[in-house]
Motif scaffolding. Structure first.
Motif, PDB file in Angstrom:
ATOM      1  N   UNK A  87       9.449  10.850 -10.343  1.00  0.00           N
ATOM      2  CA  UNK A  87       9.564   9.379 -10.316  1.00  0.00           C
ATOM      3  C   UNK A  87      10.977   8.923  -9.941  1.00  0.00           C
ATOM      4  N   UNK A  88      11.998   9.757 -10.156  1.00  0.00           N
ATOM      5  CA  UNK A  88      13.351   9.374  -9.749  1.00  0.00           C
ATOM      6  C   UNK A  88      13.492   9.422  -8.230  1.00  0.00           C
ATOM      7  N   UNK A  92       5.654   6.458  -5.038  1.00  0.00           N
ATOM      8  CA  UNK A  92       4.574   6.264  -4.073  1.00  0.00           C
ATOM      9  C   UNK A  92       3.494   7.319  -4.274  1.00  0.00           C
ATOM     10  N   UNK A  93       2.372   7.119  -3.589  1.00  0.00           N
ATOM     11  CA  UNK A  93       1.262   8.077  -3.686  1.00  0.00           C
ATOM     12  C   UNK A  93       1.740   9.476  -3.325  1.00  0.00           C
ATOM     13  N   UNK A  94       1.373  10.443  -4.139  1.00  0.00           N
ATOM     14  CA  UNK A  94       1.764  11.833  -3.903  1.00  0.00           C
ATOM     15  C   UNK A  94       0.693  12.750  -4.488  1.00  0.00           C
ATOM     16  N   UNK A  95       0.769  14.000  -4.096  1.00  0.00           N
ATOM     17  CA  UNK A  95      -0.236  14.979  -4.490  1.00  0.00           C
ATOM     18  C   UNK A  95       0.447  16.288  -4.862  1.00  0.00           C
ATOM     19  N   UNK A 125       2.361   7.265 -10.403  1.00  0.00           N
ATOM     20  CA  UNK A 125       3.719   6.737 -10.601  1.00  0.00           C
ATOM     21  C   UNK A 125       4.742   7.867 -10.616  1.00  0.00           C
ATOM     22  N   UNK A 126       4.475   8.909  -9.815  1.00  0.00           N
ATOM     23  CA  UNK A 126       5.427  10.016  -9.684  1.00  0.00           C
ATOM     24  C   UNK A 126       5.308  11.089 -10.752  1.00  0.00           C
ATOM     25  N   UNK A 127       4.264  11.037 -11.574  1.00  0.00           N
ATOM     26  CA  UNK A 127       4.119  11.994 -12.679  1.00  0.00           C
ATOM     27  C   UNK A 127       2.718  12.595 -12.663  1.00  0.00           C
ATOM     28  N   UNK A 147       3.839  13.941  -0.224  1.00  0.00           N
ATOM     29  CA  UNK A 147       3.797  12.487  -0.187  1.00  0.00           C
ATOM     30  C   UNK A 147       2.927  12.060   0.981  1.00  0.00           C
ATOM     31  N   UNK A 148       2.243  10.972   0.822  1.00  0.00           N
ATOM     32  CA  UNK A 148       1.312  10.496   1.843  1.00  0.00           C
ATOM     33  C   UNK A 148       2.020   9.853   3.034  1.00  0.00           C
TER      34      UNK A 148
END
Length: 169
Positions: A87-88, A92-95, A125-127, A147-148
């Motif tokens: 999150x730092x 954004x959307x991530x997988x 939210x990055x977690x 990241x998308x």
């Protein structure tokens, strides 16, 4: 359906009829004429290999007779808990993907063996946090966060000696 049945019966009939030659006459040449070497006349001296199957009888053991080393586990997997927080860097959307196989090293760059992915999860939210099983012979895992937006994934190599992994980027 009738065509399939007819085809099946035809194949069955053809395979049931073995090869075998002509009928009549004896195949025992022991009483017939022989050459000087003792081979029946017309015999070229070649032999066909035996198809005899030899089976070895292994004595069975009872469970009470087995010797198991102290501390031996019949469960060859470990449960690993991973928590990833990027999150730092971005919310954004991530997988998240976890791989058991990879090539290269951390200095020159790692390339995941995509066929060995053993866990995956979207990040919120990055977690992300998840539990999964891994074979106990795996010493290290490669974690990738994709990241998308099309940027290259961030990677982390972690040891499975600790079954609770916390990666904060």
């Amino acid at each position: 359906m009738k065509n399939y049945i007819l085809a099946f019966v035809s194949v069955l009939a053809l395979t049931a009829c073995g090869g075998g030659g002509g009928g009549g006459g004896s195949t025992d040449n022991s009483a017939g004429p022989s050459d000087e070497g003792g081979n029946p006349a017309g015999d070229t001296g070649t032999t066909t290999p035996s198809t005899e199957v030899v089976t070895e009888v292994v004595p069975s053991k009872k469970t009470s007779e087995l010797v198991v080393p102290e501390g031996f586990s019949y469960h060859p997997v470990d449960v690993v808990e991973i928590t990833v927080d990027v999150s730092s860097l971005s919310t954004n959307r991530a997988y998240l993907s976890v791989y058991a196989g990879y090539s290269g090293d951390i200095n020159t760059g790692l390339q995941a063996d995509y066929g060995t992915r053993i866990a995956e999860s979207p990040l919120s939210a990055g977690v992300a946090s998840m539990d999964f099983s891994t074979p106990e012979h795996i010493d290290q895992l490669l974690i990738e966060v994709w990241f998308y937006d099309g940027t290259d994934p961030i990677q982390q190599l972690v040891s499975t000696s600790d079954t609770s992994i916390n990666w904060v980027y």
